[in-house]
Design a protein around this motif. Structure first.
Motif, PDB file in Angstrom:
ATOM      1  N   LEU A  66       0.840  -1.197   0.000  1.00 30.55           N
ATOM      2  CA  LEU A  66       0.000   0.000   0.000  1.00 30.55           C
ATOM      3  C   LEU A  66       0.881   1.255   0.000  1.00 30.55           C
ATOM      4  N   GLU A  67       2.028   1.169   0.679  1.00 33.37           N
ATOM      5  CA  GLU A  67       2.975   2.288   0.717  1.00 33.37           C
ATOM      6  C   GLU A  67       3.535   2.559  -0.679  1.00 33.37           C
ATOM      7  N   ASP A  68       3.884   1.491  -1.404  1.00 34.97           N
ATOM      8  CA  ASP A  68       4.388   1.636  -2.778  1.00 34.97           C
ATOM      9  C   ASP A  68       3.378   2.403  -3.628  1.00 34.97           C
ATOM     10  N   VAL A  69       2.126   1.966  -3.540  1.00 37.76           N
ATOM     11  CA  VAL A  69       1.061   2.548  -4.362  1.00 37.76           C
ATOM     12  C   VAL A  69       0.866   4.019  -3.988  1.00 37.76           C
ATOM     13  N   THR A  70       0.858   4.299  -2.693  1.00 35.57           N
ATOM     14  CA  THR A  70       0.666   5.679  -2.231  1.00 35.57           C
ATOM     15  C   THR A  70       1.792   6.574  -2.724  1.00 35.57           C
ATOM     16  N   LEU A  71       3.037   6.098  -2.599  1.00 36.18           N
ATOM     17  CA  LEU A  71       4.201   6.850  -3.083  1.00 36.18           C
ATOM     18  C   LEU A  71       4.072   7.152  -4.565  1.00 36.18           C
ATOM     19  N   ALA A  72       3.706   6.135  -5.321  1.00 32.44           N
ATOM     20  CA  ALA A  72       3.610   6.288  -6.773  1.00 32.44           C
ATOM     21  C   ALA A  72       2.515   7.284  -7.152  1.00 32.44           C
ATOM     22  N   LEU A  73       1.373   7.238  -6.456  1.00 35.43           N
ATOM     23  CA  LEU A  73       0.281   8.162  -6.768  1.00 35.43           C
ATOM     24  C   LEU A  73       0.665   9.600  -6.404  1.00 35.43           C
ATOM     25  N   LYS A  74       1.379   9.768  -5.293  1.00 34.84           N
ATOM     26  CA  LYS A  74       1.850  11.107  -4.917  1.00 34.84           C
ATOM     27  C   LYS A  74       2.809  11.637  -5.972  1.00 34.84           C
ATOM     28  N   PHE A  75       3.672  10.739  -6.463  1.00 32.98           N
ATOM     29  CA  PHE A  75       4.636  11.121  -7.498  1.00 32.98           C
ATOM     30  C   PHE A  75       3.906  11.502  -8.786  1.00 32.98           C
ATOM     31  N   TRP A  76       2.896  10.726  -9.142  1.00 29.69           N
ATOM     32  CA  TRP A  76       2.091  10.971 -10.348  1.00 29.69           C
ATOM     33  C   TRP A  76       1.530  12.395 -10.317  1.00 29.69           C
ATOM     34  N   ILE A  77       1.032  12.815  -9.180  1.00 34.37           N
ATOM     35  CA  ILE A  77       0.439  14.144  -9.043  1.00 34.37           C
ATOM     36  C   ILE A  77       1.472  15.226  -9.342  1.00 34.37           C
ATOM     37  N   LYS A  78       2.722  14.993  -8.921  1.00 31.38           N
ATOM     38  CA  LYS A  78       3.786  15.995  -9.092  1.00 31.38           C
ATOM     39  C   LYS A  78       4.446  15.931 -10.460  1.00 31.38           C
ATOM     40  N   ASP A  79       4.384  14.762 -11.107  1.00 34.95           N
ATOM     41  CA  ASP A  79       5.155  14.527 -12.324  1.00 34.95           C
ATOM     42  C   ASP A  79       4.439  15.084 -13.554  1.00 34.95           C
ATOM     43  N   ASP A  80       5.142  15.920 -14.306  1.00 37.92           N
ATOM     44  CA  ASP A  80       4.527  16.576 -15.475  1.00 37.92           C
ATOM     45  C   ASP A  80       3.998  15.566 -16.488  1.00 37.92           C
ATOM     46  N   PHE A  81       4.796  14.536 -16.775  1.00 39.35           N
ATOM     47  CA  PHE A  81       4.386  13.565 -17.788  1.00 39.35           C
ATOM     48  C   PHE A  81       3.114  12.839 -17.363  1.00 39.35           C
ATOM     49  N   TYR A  82       3.132  12.266 -16.179  1.00 47.80           N
ATOM     50  CA  TYR A  82       1.985  11.462 -15.759  1.00 47.80           C
ATOM     51  C   TYR A  82       0.751  12.305 -15.481  1.00 47.80           C
ATOM     52  N   SER A  83       0.942  13.435 -14.803  1.00 52.44           N
ATOM     53  CA  SER A  83      -0.233  14.251 -14.487  1.00 52.44           C
ATOM     54  C   SER A  83      -0.839  14.831 -15.756  1.00 52.44           C
ATOM     55  N   GLY A  84      -0.009  14.982 -16.798  1.00 55.44           N
ATOM     56  CA  GLY A  84      -0.513  15.510 -18.052  1.00 55.44           C
ATOM     57  C   GLY A  84      -1.167  14.470 -18.942  1.00 55.44           C
ATOM     58  N   SER A  85      -0.683  13.224 -18.867  1.00 55.07           N
ATOM     59  CA  SER A  85      -1.111  12.243 -19.871  1.00 55.07           C
ATOM     60  C   SER A  85      -2.154  11.251 -19.372  1.00 55.07           C
ATOM     61  N   MET A  86      -2.169  10.995 -18.066  1.00 55.37           N
ATOM     62  CA  MET A  86      -3.087   9.984 -17.558  1.00 55.37           C
ATOM     63  C   MET A  86      -3.958  10.588 -16.482  1.00 55.37           C
ATOM     64  N   HIS A  87      -5.231  10.233 -16.471  1.00 56.43           N
ATOM     65  CA  HIS A  87      -6.037  10.821 -15.403  1.00 56.43           C
ATOM     66  C   HIS A  87      -6.893   9.834 -14.640  1.00 56.43           C
ATOM     67  N   SER A  88      -6.688   8.537 -14.904  1.00 55.84           N
ATOM     68  CA  SER A  88      -7.503   7.561 -14.206  1.00 55.84           C
ATOM     69  C   SER A  88      -6.657   6.404 -13.675  1.00 55.84           C
TER      70      SER A  88
END
Length: 125
Positions: A66-88
């Motif tokens: 669960l920690e891995d997933v939480t870290l990755a989702l927090k990173f997604w929010i900050k990351d230009d590529f992911y926050s720009g290209s994926m939203h679900s």
């Protein structure tokens, strides 16, 4: 009131924690990208349900914590590529062009970036 989210929560370990994570993720994303999430309210129940299902599978079948997933989702929010290209969250177990799942790629990027940041902080301390 999350009572409207119909999912057999009894079969999912950490259901409440996962729901909180999914809810926080979308709340932050909607505030950050209101245009991209236009009409989210109508789809909210489905997107929450799908998100919970995917995170459950990432933990149960793919071996992430669960920690891995939480870290990755927090990173997604900050990351230009992911926050720009994926939203679900629901697309995270789909394969990318490189043969890894979108989550594997996200998590790998998250780990390498965060290690780099920590290393720099350490060196410059």
């Amino acid at each position: 009131s999350n009572g409207s989210i119909i999912l057999d929560s009894s079969s999912i370990k950490n259901y409440d924690d996962i729901l909180k994570i999914v809810d926080s993720f979308y709340t932050i994303m909607i505030n950050q990208f209101p245009k991209k999430y236009k009409g989210f309210e109508k789809k909210k129940e489905t997107m929450h349900k799908d998100g919970i299902d995917i995170i459950d599978k990432l933990i149960r079948l793919d071996g992430y914590s669960l920690e891995d997933v939480t870290l990755a989702l927090k990173f997604w929010i900050k990351d230009d590529f992911y926050s720009g290209s994926m939203h679900s969250i629901s697309g995270l177990r789909r394969k990318s062009d490189n043969g890894s799942t979108k989550f594997e790629n996200l998590f790998h990027k998250c780990m390498s970036q965060d290690k780099k940041t920590n290393m720099e902080n350490f060196i410059n301390a």
